[in-house]
Motif scaffolding. Structure first.
Motif, PDB file in Angstrom:
ATOM      1  N   VAL A 129       0.822  -1.131   0.144  1.00  0.00           N
ATOM      2  CA  VAL A 129       0.122  -0.090   0.153  1.00  0.00           C
ATOM      3  C   VAL A 129       0.909   1.238  -0.033  1.00  0.00           C
ATOM      4  N   ASP A 130       0.149   2.279  -0.206  1.00  0.00           N
ATOM      5  CA  ASP A 130       0.753   3.629  -0.133  1.00  0.00           C
ATOM      6  C   ASP A 130       1.172   4.313   1.009  1.00  0.00           C
ATOM      7  N   ALA A 131       0.072   3.963   1.785  1.00  0.00           N
ATOM      8  CA  ALA A 131       0.057   4.643   3.256  1.00  0.00           C
ATOM      9  C   ALA A 131      -0.333   3.935   4.324  1.00  0.00           C
ATOM     10  N   ILE A 132      -0.273   4.066   5.506  1.00  0.00           N
ATOM     11  CA  ILE A 132      -0.821   3.398   6.517  1.00  0.00           C
ATOM     12  C   ILE A 132      -1.509   4.313   7.496  1.00  0.00           C
ATOM     13  N   LEU A 133      -2.657   3.917   7.569  1.00  0.00           N
ATOM     14  CA  LEU A 133      -3.664   4.584   8.675  1.00  0.00           C
ATOM     15  C   LEU A 133      -3.704   3.725  10.004  1.00  0.00           C
TER      16      LEU A 133
END
Length: 214
Positions: A129-133
């Motif tokens: 993925v491109d980002a982590i929340l």
């Protein structure tokens, strides 16, 4: 006398309602936030770090059962967050990875119960993925369930507060792990509050500041 009691009751209800739905809020945005999220396409939601403590420890407190409850709540908040974002998918500029897929990939990589031992970019690479929340939720229980129910009956639902909590949301860049955005909120907990309610209340506050909102 009746007027005085009525006035006191109104004040109590108003205070309880305000305490339940309001709390201190802090928002951090990196100078790189806008330029980085512009190229994001897929974001993963991690299980939340969850801690349940007690102002006065229950007589039959079981540490192992408490840890199990924390793990259950951790994934429950993650699932509630995913459901909330999925329902409003058209309002966001990115897609959110299915949390079941996220957890399976983390488990296969030996990361699921050891996320604090890996950097955010390592986790993002594993998940593709491109980002982590992610985030943290800490709650301190201050009243017994029986006491909360009694208060709820007395105050028509506003007195059912059983504790206080803090919820932090963080967004990290997938390529380098940099913190791009952070949202911190304090809130009261109630006997009627589910994780869906918790996330709903928080996201109402965060909606104007959520990075991916169109």
């Amino acid at each position: 006398m009746k007027k005085i009691l009525l006035t006191l009751l109104v004040i109590t209800l108003s205070y309880g309602a305000k305490a339940q739905f309001e709390g201190s809020k802090q928002v951090f945005e990196s100078p790189k936030l806008k330029s980085e999220i512009a190229i994001h396409k897929t974001v993963a939601i991690l299980p939340f770090n969850t801690k349940i403590s007690y102002k006065k420890q229950p007589k039959n407190f079981n540490a192992e059962a408490n840890r199990d409850q924390e793990k259950t709540m951790s994934k429950s908040i993650q699932s509630s967050m995913y459901t909330f974002l999925l329902r409003r998918g058209k309002d966001y500029s990115v897609e959110f990875q299915d949390v079941d897929k996220t957890n399976i990939l983390l488990k296969k990589a030996g990361m699921l119960d050891k996320l604090d031992e890996f950097t955010k970019d390592e986790v993002a690479k594993t998940l593709g993925v491109d980002a982590i929340l992610g985030g943290n939720f800490e709650t301190e229980q201050t009243k017994t369930e029986a006491g909360a129910i009694a208060s709820a009956v007395l105050f028509g639902g506003f007195g059912g507060k059983t504790g206080t909590g803090t919820l932090t949301l963080t967004l990290n860049n997938g390529s380098n792990g940099d913190l791009l955005w952070r949202f911190f909120k304090t809130m009261d907990d109630s006997i009627t509050a589910s994780t869906d309610d918790l996330v709903e209340r928080m996201m109402r506050k965060v909606s104007r500041n959520f990075p991916y909102a169109k």
